[in-house]
Design a protein around this motif. Structure first.
Motif, short mmCIF file in Angstrom:
data_model
loop_
_atom_site.label_atom_id
_atom_site.label_comp_id
_atom_site.label_asym_id
_atom_site.label_seq_id
_atom_site.Cartn_x
_atom_site.Cartn_y
_atom_site.Cartn_z
N UNK A 164 0.80 -1.21 0.00
CA UNK A 164 0.00 0.00 0.00
C UNK A 164 0.84 1.27 0.00
N UNK A 165 0.15 2.32 -0.34
CA UNK A 165 0.75 3.65 -0.41
C UNK A 165 1.34 4.05 0.93
N UNK A 166 2.51 4.66 0.88
CA UNK A 166 3.13 5.23 2.08
C UNK A 166 2.40 6.51 2.44
N UNK A 167 1.92 6.60 3.66
CA UNK A 167 1.21 7.79 4.12
C UNK A 167 2.15 8.63 4.97
N UNK A 168 2.29 9.87 4.61
CA UNK A 168 3.15 10.78 5.35
C UNK A 168 2.29 11.69 6.21
N UNK A 169 2.67 11.86 7.46
CA UNK A 169 1.88 12.71 8.34
C UNK A 169 2.14 12.40 9.79
N UNK A 170 1.13 12.61 10.61
CA UNK A 170 1.22 12.44 12.06
C UNK A 170 0.29 11.31 12.47
N UNK A 171 0.85 10.29 13.08
CA UNK A 171 0.09 9.08 13.39
C UNK A 171 -0.46 9.13 14.80
N UNK A 172 -1.69 8.59 14.96
CA UNK A 172 -2.25 8.47 16.31
C UNK A 172 -3.18 7.26 16.35
N UNK A 173 -3.47 6.82 17.58
CA UNK A 173 -4.36 5.68 17.81
C UNK A 173 -5.66 6.17 18.40
N UNK A 174 -6.77 5.69 17.84
CA UNK A 174 -8.09 5.97 18.42
C UNK A 174 -8.80 4.65 18.64
N UNK A 175 -9.29 4.46 19.84
CA UNK A 175 -10.01 3.23 20.20
C UNK A 175 -11.40 3.63 20.66
N UNK B 289 -15.86 7.09 21.40
CA UNK B 289 -14.40 7.15 21.36
C UNK B 289 -13.79 7.30 22.75
N UNK B 290 -12.68 6.64 22.96
CA UNK B 290 -11.87 6.86 24.16
C UNK B 290 -10.88 7.98 23.85
N UNK B 291 -10.05 8.32 24.82
CA UNK B 291 -9.06 9.36 24.61
C UNK B 291 -7.98 8.89 23.62
N UNK B 292 -7.38 9.85 22.93
CA UNK B 292 -6.39 9.57 21.89
C UNK B 292 -5.04 9.25 22.53
N UNK B 293 -4.27 8.39 21.87
CA UNK B 293 -2.90 8.08 22.30
C UNK B 293 -2.00 8.02 21.08
N UNK B 294 -0.70 8.09 21.32
CA UNK B 294 0.26 7.86 20.24
C UNK B 294 1.25 6.79 20.67
N UNK B 295 1.27 5.72 19.88
CA UNK B 295 2.14 4.57 20.12
C UNK B 295 3.47 4.78 19.39
N UNK B 296 4.52 4.20 19.93
CA UNK B 296 5.84 4.25 19.29
C UNK B 296 6.21 2.81 18.93
N UNK B 297 6.14 2.50 17.64
CA UNK B 297 6.26 1.10 17.21
C UNK B 297 7.69 0.63 16.99
N UNK C 94 3.78 4.57 24.87
CA UNK C 94 2.64 5.36 24.41
C UNK C 94 2.46 6.55 25.34
N UNK C 95 1.86 7.61 24.81
CA UNK C 95 1.46 8.70 25.69
C UNK C 95 0.05 9.15 25.33
N UNK C 96 -0.61 9.77 26.30
CA UNK C 96 -1.98 10.25 26.12
C UNK C 96 -2.20 11.41 27.10
N UNK C 97 -2.95 12.47 26.72
CA UNK C 97 -3.54 12.72 25.41
C UNK C 97 -2.49 13.19 24.41
N UNK C 98 -2.95 13.44 23.18
CA UNK C 98 -2.06 13.90 22.11
C UNK C 98 -2.53 15.30 21.72
N UNK C 99 -1.77 16.30 22.12
CA UNK C 99 -2.22 17.69 21.96
C UNK C 99 -2.52 18.07 20.51
N UNK C 100 -1.77 17.50 19.59
CA UNK C 100 -1.95 17.85 18.18
C UNK C 100 -3.31 17.40 17.64
N UNK C 101 -3.88 16.37 18.26
CA UNK C 101 -5.16 15.82 17.79
C UNK C 101 -6.28 16.45 18.62
N UNK C 102 -6.87 17.53 18.10
CA UNK C 102 -7.91 18.24 18.83
C UNK C 102 -9.28 17.62 18.55
#
Length: 416
Positions: A180-191, A201-209, A225-233
């Protein structure tokens, strides 16, 4: 009421810990659990993949609710078996869990219901896959089709890396590959919690893979991982709900495979808006360790109300959490078993066990990812500093960890 948590890792430790806090719950059972969970509930010596035995246990012990952690067990059909017996369980059926157990299946659903994601093709032979890479060039993403525990993915920045990943993937008989296509940007997890219709939705987190600092090294199941993620409003969260999570839930219901449980979206915020990297059929790990400590609401009541189609409103601790994973040396290539671990009694952080065992009254490593250390802070930097202060107090010769979990939003590559 009695609650059974199925699984044995850090995610299940966090779930069981949060379940125990519920005012509705009198007894917690964890099957099979690990030694770190023994002060939360009763460990049940049944393999998580022994679905029939787990269902028998739930029947015999009048379990009121079962919560499933691992994707492998969902893919085997634990929910189908429990529901066949009239047992209440939170998780998707085997058919619905295919959104994780088959990347090709998930991509086809996204295409059908116009859910934004990267361009892709699926291949079952090496030569055709190589030809596609030659046409598309790099960067490009190679994903093995089945369950790979967060691994089995190569973000190839060069064509040679992509070809090598394809050769490895197709050395496994019967393997399929999604390119698949490489997606460039800012990644986050939403559960989100969902009953097949309502999506909460629960609160957003960002995983480091990636395994090592600065987002280097091979993909892992998650190094922190950290939560919340300020960039994701809230605007981005709403866009993700309306364009990705809700359409997937609605589409699956329309296809006769309604999804109930933890609907996990790995999302990339691109210059063109949010796009889906992947769907998972369960709570993330280590996302659970970063998100659940921030949940102030009664977790079990929220799940029961959702299943009963009642209104669910969640309250959250406004503090940040940073969860740092301590993993066996050479992870993800191999695991260390039998290396002694010393955890001081006076840590301020939460410690969830991911892969440990007790041997001659000594705590030892027993897996790839071993511990998750979680701290709160009024700022992201404070949470990070507290987490690493305690990580460095834990002694084990065979563990390593990343030093940059929660370093402010510096991850801009697709790393799933």
């Amino acid at each position: 009421m009695k609650v059974l948590v199925v699984g044995k890792g850090g995610r299940e430790h966090a779930i069981a810990w949060k379940v125990k806090e519920s005012s509705l719950v009198k007894e917690v059972f964890i099957a099979p659990g690990n030694i770190g969970m023994e002060n939360i509930g009763k460990l049940v010596n049944i393999s998580e993949e022994n679905i029939e035995a787990l269902a028998n246990f739930a029947q015999d012990n009048k379990i009121d609710l079962t919560i499933v952690g691992p994707e492998s067990v969902l893919a085997l059909g634990i929910v189908n078996e429990f529901e066949k017996r009239g047992l209440k369980i939170f998780g998707p059926t085997k058919e619905a869990a295919k959104i994780e157990s088959s990347k090709d299946f998930a991509k086809k659903l996204m295409k059908k219901y116009k859910i934004p994601t990267g361009e892709y093709e699926t291949f079952d032979n090496l030569e055709a896959a190589k030809a596609y890479v030659e046409i598309k060039g790099a960067p490009i993403v190679i994903k093995e089709d089945g369950l790979k525990a967060g691994k089995g993915v190569t973000v190839a920045l060069k064509k040679d890396d992509a070809i090598e990943a394809l050769e490895i993937a197709f050395s496994i008989p019967g393997n399929k590959v999604v390119i698949e296509e490489y997606l460039d940007g800012f990644e986050f997890s939403i559960i989100a919690l969902t009953n097949g219709e309502t999506v909460i939705p629960l609160e957003i987190a960002q995983d480091h893979k990636r395994a090592f600092d600065n987002d280097e090294g091979p993909n892992t199941g998650g190094m922190g991982v950290y939560s919340p993620v300020d960039k994701i409003d809230s605007k981005i969260v709403d866009e993700t709900l309306e364009k990705i999570l809700k359409p997937m839930a609605e589409g699956m219901k329309e296809d006769g495979i309604p999804f109930k449980g933890f609907l996990f979206g790995g999302i990339m915020l691109t210059k063109d808006g949010v796009k889906t990297i992947e769907f998972n059929a369960r709570f993330g790990d280590p996302e659970a360790e970063g998100i659940l400590p921030r949940l102030k609401s009664d977790f079990v009541k929220a799940i029961l109300d959702l299943l009963d189609e009642k209104k669910v409103e969640l309250q959250w601790d406004e503090r940040y959490t940073v969860a740092v994973v301590m993993a066996s040396e050479n992870y993800p290539k191999s695991s260390t078993v039998g290396s002694e671990i010393e955890i001081p009694q006076n840590l301020d952080s939460l410690v969830f066990h991911m892969g440990t065992r007790l041997n001659n009254n000594k705590l030892e490593t027993a897996g790839g990812r071993v511990l998750s250390v979680i701290a709160y802070g009024n700022t992201l930097e404070e949470a990070k500093n507290k987490a690493y202060f305690d990580v460095n107090k834990i002694k084990c010769k065979k563990l390593f960890f990343r030093n940059d979990i929660g370093s402010k939003m510096c991850y801009n590559n697709e790393n799933k």
